[in-house]
Design a protein around this motif. Structure first.
Motif, PDB file in Angstrom:
ATOM      1  N   ASP A 500       2.773  -3.562 -10.439  1.00 57.20           N
ATOM      2  CA  ASP A 500       3.498  -2.730 -11.411  1.00 57.20           C
ATOM      3  C   ASP A 500       4.294  -1.633 -10.681  1.00 57.20           C
ATOM      4  O   ASP A 500       4.258  -1.531  -9.459  1.00 57.20           O
ATOM      5  CB  ASP A 500       2.528  -2.137 -12.441  1.00 57.20           C
ATOM      6  N   ASP A 501       4.975  -0.802 -11.458  1.00 58.20           N
ATOM      7  CA  ASP A 501       5.844   0.225 -10.853  1.00 58.20           C
ATOM      8  C   ASP A 501       5.072   1.236 -10.004  1.00 58.20           C
ATOM      9  O   ASP A 501       5.568   1.714  -8.978  1.00 58.20           O
ATOM     10  CB  ASP A 501       6.644   0.946 -11.943  1.00 58.20           C
ATOM     11  N   GLU A 502       3.835   1.559 -10.437  1.00 60.98           N
ATOM     12  CA  GLU A 502       3.023   2.521  -9.669  1.00 60.98           C
ATOM     13  C   GLU A 502       2.731   1.961  -8.272  1.00 60.98           C
ATOM     14  O   GLU A 502       2.837   2.668  -7.273  1.00 60.98           O
ATOM     15  CB  GLU A 502       1.701   2.789 -10.413  1.00 60.98           C
ATOM     16  N   ILE A 503       2.401   0.666  -8.223  1.00 65.40           N
ATOM     17  CA  ILE A 503       2.094   0.015  -6.930  1.00 65.40           C
ATOM     18  C   ILE A 503       3.367  -0.075  -6.079  1.00 65.40           C
ATOM     19  O   ILE A 503       3.329   0.117  -4.860  1.00 65.40           O
ATOM     20  CB  ILE A 503       1.466  -1.395  -7.136  1.00 65.40           C
ATOM     21  N   LYS A 504       4.499  -0.360  -6.721  1.00 66.72           N
ATOM     22  CA  LYS A 504       5.775  -0.416  -5.972  1.00 66.72           C
ATOM     23  C   LYS A 504       6.047   0.922  -5.304  1.00 66.72           C
ATOM     24  O   LYS A 504       6.492   0.984  -4.162  1.00 66.72           O
ATOM     25  CB  LYS A 504       6.931  -0.788  -6.919  1.00 66.72           C
ATOM     26  N   ALA A 505       5.737   2.009  -6.027  1.00 65.36           N
ATOM     27  CA  ALA A 505       5.967   3.350  -5.484  1.00 65.36           C
ATOM     28  C   ALA A 505       5.039   3.624  -4.289  1.00 65.36           C
ATOM     29  O   ALA A 505       5.395   4.366  -3.374  1.00 65.36           O
ATOM     30  CB  ALA A 505       5.738   4.391  -6.571  1.00 65.36           C
ATOM     31  N   LEU A 506       3.869   2.971  -4.286  1.00 66.06           N
ATOM     32  CA  LEU A 506       2.915   3.156  -3.174  1.00 66.06           C
ATOM     33  C   LEU A 506       3.276   2.277  -1.967  1.00 66.06           C
ATOM     34  O   LEU A 506       2.639   2.335  -0.927  1.00 66.06           O
ATOM     35  CB  LEU A 506       1.491   2.801  -3.629  1.00 66.06           C
TER      36      LEU A 506
END
Length: 537
Positions: A500-506
């Protein structure tokens, strides 16, 4: 050097092929608005007209390809809520032409297959789709049946388990059938052992699409599928031979050739074995059986390793497939080797069998009039595909550019230092919640790593041949926040790892390979699990 220069000026052979396909993609795109404006009934009627023009011989499959692909794309939007990308249309054309489509992980190979499947099923002779395990056969067959059903096709799924000829016949009688390579092969063997045509379950070998084609047609190509029947050898001799083998001393009574996986008994070994068996001559006619049992027991004890070559579960010795790391349920070593392993491990020794029917995947799949294949890694074996199966490999560009970072290997003096570095990296990534997928080359190494991570009290999941039944479910969650997954030989391939987007940001899914596999392609499969559809990783 010259080749590189010409490649830059005129484009590679692959580039020129892709350009040809792009012309047809333009034609398919031009039909989109026309079919989009139709009601469901009108769209279904347009497809039925195409189908009858093919079945009457008025048009060929190539004649109707543009309209068939355009209708399939529109039906996909309505039945599945998915629209085929342009690169997926190219993949569909490659498969229809009986070639191999090399598409990176996450490019939607399951959806790509629907294009040539729907086109080729118009002939009414049945299309087979092959996956590497039951989970994928059931998932893909069930998911895509909504699209097939919308266009008036029936979908069958054949799974491993109890053999029911009536049900099998029904599944093979469908327009489209999904199943594993194992099950197709065994059903063919069973058909060859029936006494009459009406007892056969398969109805021909017209067109097949093989998913993970490199794994099935190259790695496992020579794996024999065997149907066996009992022989009448005494089972207690295996226990006797096992006790003798364990009493012999390595390098004094026998030598081990690790490379060719052979055990050679010495003169001293023969004398000691005769003493232990209580016979005068191990190689006399009445004792020939004993020498055979001893050979197999030596092999079982000194060549075959538990948790590497096989596992022991539920009082059974189960073979681990050396290429996929999965358990080969139901497969048994021949020539009494399996019985020798059972004696070694102290489990119930099952009766020795003789081969009644056998075939290799290579010979089975060459019976199809047309083969299409899909995988993320085929170029490394392009020569073999061309020589053995007369199949070309076409590399298809990704829908969105790959932005994954491929880092260089780090080399350590000792294994202990390497594992210390692996644990340190896992802790660092886990602290910020970035998911990690760790690759190992054997069950033994995955369990060693499991023990080290457990000692650090870090929650994680292990995926190897011992729990491959849940592999699809486990690997599906590998991209979630804080997830740590250990996978052996890239078991669980073919399953989507979404982030998801949170993981992409990480930074996306982090892939950590703990060693190089013998086959470079397995390294590429592991690497390819990150960075799907332009995701970071």
């Amino acid at each position: 050097m010259l080749q590189t220069f010409f490649g830059k000026v005129f484009g590679t052979k692959n580039d020129r092929e892709i350009k040809k396909y792009l012309k047809r993609v333009t034609q398919i795109n031009a039909r989109e608005a026309h079919f989009e404006a139709m009601s469901d009934e009108a769209l279904q009627a347009a497809f039925a007209d195409l189908k009858s023009s093919v079945q009457s011989g008025e048009k060929t499959l190539d004649d109707v390809l543009v309209d068939s692909f355009a209708i399939t794309r529109e039906a996909g939007k309505r039945a599945l809520g998915m629209r085929h990308f342009d690169v997926q249309l190219i993949g569909g054309m490659v498969l229809h032409e009986g070639r191999i489509a090399e598409m990176k992980t996450g490019e939607g190979k399951t959806l790509v297959a629907t294009l040539p499947v729907i086109l080729n099923a118009m002939s009414g002779k049945g299309v087979h789709v092959v996956t590497v395990n039951d989970y994928l056969a059931e998932r893909d067959g069930s998911q895509m049946s909504a699209l097939y059903g919308f266009l008036g096709y029936t979908t069958g799924i054949i799974l491993e388990g109890g053999y029911n000829p009536a049900d099998k016949r029904l599944q093979y009688g469908c327009d489209i059938t999904y199943g594993t390579n194992n099950e197709y092969g065994f059903d063919y063997l069973r058909d060859n052992m029936t006494y009459s045509r009406e007892h056969m379950v398969q109805r021909g070998h017209e067109f097949v699409i093989v998913d993970e084609v490199d794994s099935i047609l190259i790695d496992e190509a020579r794996t024999p599928l065997i149907i066996s029947g009992p022989t009448n050898r005494a089972l207690e001799n295996y226990t006797r031979a096992d006790a003798v083998a364990k009493a012999l001393v390595k390098d004094e009574h026998f030598t081990v050739d690790e490379k060719d996986r052979l055990v050679l008994i010495t003169e001293e070994g023969i004398a000691r074995a005769e003493e232990l068996f209580g016979v005068d001559n191990l190689y006399s006619i009445e004792n020939t059986g004993l020498s055979h049992y001893l050979d197999q027991s030596l092999k079982a004890n000194y060549i075959f390793e538990r948790d590497v070559d096989y596992v022991v579960r539920d009082d059974q010795v189960i073979i681990v497939d050396e290429f996929t790391g999965r358990l080969s349920e139901g497969r048994r070593y021949s020539e009494g080797l399996h019985q020798a392993l059972e004696a070694k491990e102290g489990v119930v020794i099952k009766e020795e069998t003789q081969t009644l029917a056998d075939i290799t995947y290579q010979n089975y799949f060459r019976m199809y009039k047309k083969i299409g294949g899909m995988t993320g890694t085929a170029q490394t074996e392009a020569t073999e595909f061309a020589q053995i199966y007369n199949l070309d490999v076409i590399s298809i560009p990704t829908n969105v550019p790959v932005i994954r970072q491929d880092l260089n290997d780090l080399i350590y003096k000792t294994e202990a230092e390497k594992f210390d570095a692996v644990i340190a990296k896992i802790k660092e990534l886990h602290a910020k919640g970035q998911p990690v997928l760790i690759g190992t080359a054997s069950i033994e190494k995955s369990e060693k790593l499991h023990a080290l991570i457990k000692a650090e009290k870090i929650p994680h999941t292990v995926l190897n041949a011992k729990n491959h039944a849940q592999e699809g479910e486990i690997i599906k969650h590998a991209g979630e926040k804080g997830a740590i997954t250990i996978a052996t030989n890239m078991a669980g391939r073919g399953v989507d790892i979404k982030v998801d987007d949170e993981i992409k940001a990480l930074g996306g899914l982090y892939i950590l390979g703990t060693e190089r596999h013998e086959n470079r392609r397995i390294d590429n499969q592991l690497r390819g699990r990150a960075g799907r559809q332009g995701d970071p990783g």
